[in-house]
Design a protein around this motif. Sequence first.
Motif, PDB file in Angstrom:
ATOM      1  N   LYS A  87     108.226 -12.057   3.130  1.00 55.10           N
ATOM      2  CA  LYS A  87     107.946 -12.877   2.368  1.00 55.10           C
ATOM      3  C   LYS A  87     109.022 -13.689   2.015  1.00 55.10           C
ATOM      4  CE  LYS A  87     104.614 -14.135  -1.269  1.00 55.10           C
ATOM      5  NZ  LYS A  87     103.490 -13.768  -2.096  1.00 55.10           N
ATOM      6  N   SER A  88     110.228 -12.993   1.781  1.00 57.09           N
ATOM      7  CA  SER A  88     111.203 -13.836   0.986  1.00 57.09           C
ATOM      8  C   SER A  88     111.981 -14.833   2.169  1.00 57.09           C
ATOM      9  CB  SER A  88     112.368 -12.878   0.651  1.00 57.09           C
ATOM     10  OG  SER A  88     112.683 -12.031   1.668  1.00 57.09           O
ATOM     11  N   LYS A  89     111.758 -14.544   3.403  1.00 54.89           N
ATOM     12  CA  LYS A  89     112.145 -15.240   4.392  1.00 54.89           C
ATOM     13  C   LYS A  89     111.320 -16.618   4.631  1.00 54.89           C
ATOM     14  CE  LYS A  89     115.737 -12.921   6.153  1.00 54.89           C
ATOM     15  NZ  LYS A  89     116.928 -13.413   6.271  1.00 54.89           N
ATOM     16  N   LEU A  90     110.086 -16.661   4.187  1.00 56.98           N
ATOM     17  CA  LEU A  90     109.025 -17.591   4.776  1.00 56.98           C
ATOM     18  C   LEU A  90     109.534 -19.069   4.391  1.00 56.98           C
ATOM     19  CD1 LEU A  90     106.279 -18.773   5.899  1.00 56.98           C
ATOM     20  CD2 LEU A  90     105.376 -18.260   3.513  1.00 56.98           C
ATOM     21  N   PRO A  91     109.942 -19.180   3.158  1.00 53.30           N
ATOM     22  CA  PRO A  91     110.504 -20.906   2.874  1.00 53.30           C
ATOM     23  C   PRO A  91     111.677 -21.011   3.917  1.00 53.30           C
ATOM     24  CG  PRO A  91     110.361 -19.451   0.817  1.00 53.30           C
ATOM     25  CD  PRO A  91     110.266 -18.591   1.989  1.00 53.30           C
ATOM     26  N   GLU A  92     112.579 -20.310   4.032  1.00 54.63           N
ATOM     27  CA  GLU A  92     113.776 -20.597   5.085  1.00 54.63           C
ATOM     28  C   GLU A  92     113.023 -20.956   6.358  1.00 54.63           C
ATOM     29  OE1 GLU A  92     117.330 -18.152   7.342  1.00 54.63           O
ATOM     30  OE2 GLU A  92     116.421 -17.419   5.142  1.00 54.63           O
ATOM     31  N   VAL A  93     112.260 -20.256   6.980  1.00 53.66           N
ATOM     32  CA  VAL A  93     111.715 -20.133   8.521  1.00 53.66           C
ATOM     33  C   VAL A  93     110.753 -21.389   8.307  1.00 53.66           C
ATOM     34  CG1 VAL A  93     109.867 -19.289   9.991  1.00 53.66           C
ATOM     35  CG2 VAL A  93     111.404 -17.769   8.663  1.00 53.66           C
ATOM     36  N   LYS A  94     109.917 -21.855   7.396  1.00 60.61           N
ATOM     37  CA  LYS A  94     109.120 -23.026   7.306  1.00 60.61           C
ATOM     38  C   LYS A  94     110.050 -24.321   7.583  1.00 60.61           C
ATOM     39  CE  LYS A  94     105.811 -25.343   4.705  1.00 60.61           C
ATOM     40  NZ  LYS A  94     105.259 -25.856   3.504  1.00 60.61           N
ATOM     41  N   GLN A  95     111.135 -24.149   6.634  1.00 62.14           N
ATOM     42  CA  GLN A  95     112.047 -25.442   6.393  1.00 62.14           C
ATOM     43  C   GLN A  95     112.752 -25.752   7.763  1.00 62.14           C
ATOM     44  OE1 GLN A  95     112.298 -27.645   3.785  1.00 62.14           O
ATOM     45  NE2 GLN A  95     112.966 -28.728   5.386  1.00 62.14           N
ATOM     46  N   HIS A  96     113.024 -24.637   8.594  1.00 61.86           N
ATOM     47  CA  HIS A  96     113.607 -24.517   9.726  1.00 61.86           C
ATOM     48  C   HIS A  96     112.716 -25.083  10.898  1.00 61.86           C
ATOM     49  CE1 HIS A  96     116.292 -23.569  13.323  1.00 61.86           C
ATOM     50  NE2 HIS A  96     115.480 -22.771  13.780  1.00 61.86           N
ATOM     51  N   TRP A  97     111.635 -24.716  10.692  1.00 59.54           N
ATOM     52  CA  TRP A  97     110.410 -25.194  11.707  1.00 59.54           C
ATOM     53  C   TRP A  97     110.067 -26.698  11.209  1.00 59.54           C
ATOM     54  CZ3 TRP A  97     105.345 -25.546   9.517  1.00 59.54           C
ATOM     55  CH2 TRP A  97     104.206 -25.880  10.294  1.00 59.54           C
ATOM     56  N   MET A  98     110.085 -27.209  10.177  1.00 62.28           N
ATOM     57  CA  MET A  98     109.746 -28.474   9.739  1.00 62.28           C
ATOM     58  C   MET A  98     111.032 -29.521  10.135  1.00 62.28           C
ATOM     59  SD  MET A  98     107.520 -27.987   6.309  1.00 62.28           S
ATOM     60  CE  MET A  98     107.746 -29.765   5.896  1.00 62.28           C
ATOM     61  N   ASN A  99     112.268 -28.847  10.020  1.00 66.00           N
ATOM     62  CA  ASN A  99     113.312 -29.647  10.533  1.00 66.00           C
ATOM     63  C   ASN A  99     113.247 -30.044  11.975  1.00 66.00           C
ATOM     64  OD1 ASN A  99     114.447 -29.656   7.919  1.00 66.00           O
ATOM     65  ND2 ASN A  99     115.789 -27.998   8.109  1.00 66.00           N
ATOM     66  N   PHE A 100     112.994 -28.886  12.949  1.00 69.34           N
ATOM     67  CA  PHE A 100     112.739 -29.047  14.312  1.00 69.34           C
ATOM     68  C   PHE A 100     111.567 -30.185  14.423  1.00 69.34           C
ATOM     69  CE2 PHE A 100     111.142 -28.566  18.643  1.00 69.34           C
ATOM     70  CZ  PHE A 100     112.188 -27.986  19.114  1.00 69.34           C
ATOM     71  N   ILE A 101     110.630 -30.177  13.818  1.00 71.29           N
ATOM     72  CA  ILE A 101     109.587 -31.106  13.995  1.00 71.29           C
ATOM     73  C   ILE A 101     110.103 -32.639  13.808  1.00 71.29           C
ATOM     74  CG2 ILE A 101     107.332 -31.951  13.130  1.00 71.29           C
ATOM     75  CD1 ILE A 101     106.761 -28.889  12.579  1.00 71.29           C
ATOM     76  N   LYS A 102     110.578 -32.737  12.847  1.00 73.81           N
ATOM     77  CA  LYS A 102     111.227 -33.912  12.191  1.00 73.81           C
ATOM     78  C   LYS A 102     112.358 -34.499  13.386  1.00 73.81           C
ATOM     79  CE  LYS A 102     113.330 -36.525   8.269  1.00 73.81           C
ATOM     80  NZ  LYS A 102     113.616 -36.303   6.946  1.00 73.81           N
ATOM     81  N   GLU A 103     113.395 -33.630  13.690  1.00 69.76           N
ATOM     82  CA  GLU A 103     114.420 -33.755  14.488  1.00 69.76           C
ATOM     83  C   GLU A 103     113.858 -34.398  15.881  1.00 69.76           C
ATOM     84  OE1 GLU A 103     117.385 -31.217  16.955  1.00 69.76           O
ATOM     85  OE2 GLU A 103     117.540 -30.759  14.835  1.00 69.76           O
ATOM     86  N   LYS A 104     112.914 -33.750  16.215  1.00 67.78           N
ATOM     87  CA  LYS A 104     112.237 -34.117  17.539  1.00 67.78           C
ATOM     88  C   LYS A 104     111.057 -34.897  17.742  1.00 67.78           C
ATOM     89  CE  LYS A 104     115.037 -30.899  19.757  1.00 67.78           C
ATOM     90  NZ  LYS A 104     115.963 -31.519  20.523  1.00 67.78           N
ATOM     91  N   LYS A 105     110.954 -35.485  16.390  1.00 65.78           N
ATOM     92  CA  LYS A 105     109.970 -36.658  16.210  1.00 65.78           C
ATOM     93  C   LYS A 105     108.516 -36.271  16.787  1.00 65.78           C
ATOM     94  CE  LYS A 105     113.302 -40.389  15.885  1.00 65.78           C
ATOM     95  NZ  LYS A 105     114.558 -39.717  16.198  1.00 65.78           N
ATOM     96  N   LEU A 106     108.009 -34.904  16.647  1.00 69.25           N
ATOM     97  CA  LEU A 106     106.793 -34.500  16.865  1.00 69.25           C
ATOM     98  C   LEU A 106     105.493 -35.123  16.230  1.00 69.25           C
ATOM     99  CD1 LEU A 106     107.787 -30.754  17.656  1.00 69.25           C
ATOM    100  CD2 LEU A 106     108.022 -32.634  19.176  1.00 69.25           C
ATOM    101  N   THR A 107     105.463 -36.289  16.227  1.00 62.13           N
ATOM    102  CA  THR A 107     104.482 -36.890  15.580  1.00 62.13           C
ATOM    103  C   THR A 107     103.173 -36.882  16.302  1.00 62.13           C
ATOM    104  OG1 THR A 107     105.168 -39.057  16.470  1.00 62.13           O
ATOM    105  CG2 THR A 107     106.058 -38.506  14.324  1.00 62.13           C
ATOM    106  N   GLY A 108     102.172 -37.204  15.695  1.00 57.32           N
ATOM    107  CA  GLY A 108     100.789 -37.222  16.086  1.00 57.32           C
ATOM    108  C   GLY A 108     100.147 -35.669  16.476  1.00 57.32           C
ATOM    109  N   TRP A 109     100.827 -34.717  16.223  1.00 60.06           N
ATOM    110  CA  TRP A 109     100.536 -33.255  16.343  1.00 60.06           C
ATOM    111  C   TRP A 109      99.894 -32.788  15.063  1.00 60.06           C
ATOM    112  CZ3 TRP A 109     103.572 -29.214  19.465  1.00 60.06           C
ATOM    113  CH2 TRP A 109     104.068 -29.904  20.555  1.00 60.06           C
ATOM    114  N   SER A 110      99.256 -31.834  15.173  1.00 57.44           N
ATOM    115  CA  SER A 110      98.908 -31.183  13.931  1.00 57.44           C
ATOM    116  C   SER A 110      99.788 -29.845  13.944  1.00 57.44           C
ATOM    117  CB  SER A 110      97.438 -30.697  14.091  1.00 57.44           C
ATOM    118  OG  SER A 110      96.526 -31.659  13.847  1.00 57.44           O
TER     119      SER A 110
END
Length: 177
Positions: A87-110
């Motif tokens: 559970k303690s790793k979840l914020p870090e994992v989620k932020q890393h995932w969201m950074n990838f989404i933003k960096e690659k401009k994965l817009t329009g996806w859910s």
Amino acid sequence: MVFNRAYSIMGNIVGEPAAELVMLDTLDAKQTLYNIKAPYTLLVFWDPDCGHCKETVPVIDSLYKTAWKKSGIRVVGVLVDSVRSMKSKLPEVKQHWMNFIKEKKLTGWSHWYQGFEAREEERLKSIPGFRQTYDVYQTPTIYLLDKDKRIVAKKINPEQVTEFLNYRQQQTQPKHP
């Protein structure tokens, strides 16, 4: 081992209804697969640390934006990771995932992920999780679902999605004498 493997693939047979997914989006709002209304839904199970995903996910996004979106297809990217059991790793994992989404401009996806509490509930109640119900043992794993959320293709690559959509479009066009 054979029994476990058979159990993993029995719930995701082409032509059968896909297993429901109840997950959280990037804003932590609850989302469900069967609430998506679209002629096709593409499920992409991926991980931002997976080398193959780093190559394939941008290809999927490019095809989505240039071709698939016109056909009404919806893309649902599902985070698959290996540290969620902590559970303690979840914020870090989620932020890393969201950074990838933003960096690659994965817009329009859910973009969805499974919350820690939901995963723990599955474990405690011996309920099969999405990794088992969708046979996700490698990433990316891609499924194409029809409007009724029936599996029409599974474990395919982006080019095969295009081929399938082109084939379906040809089948629905009126034949000229």
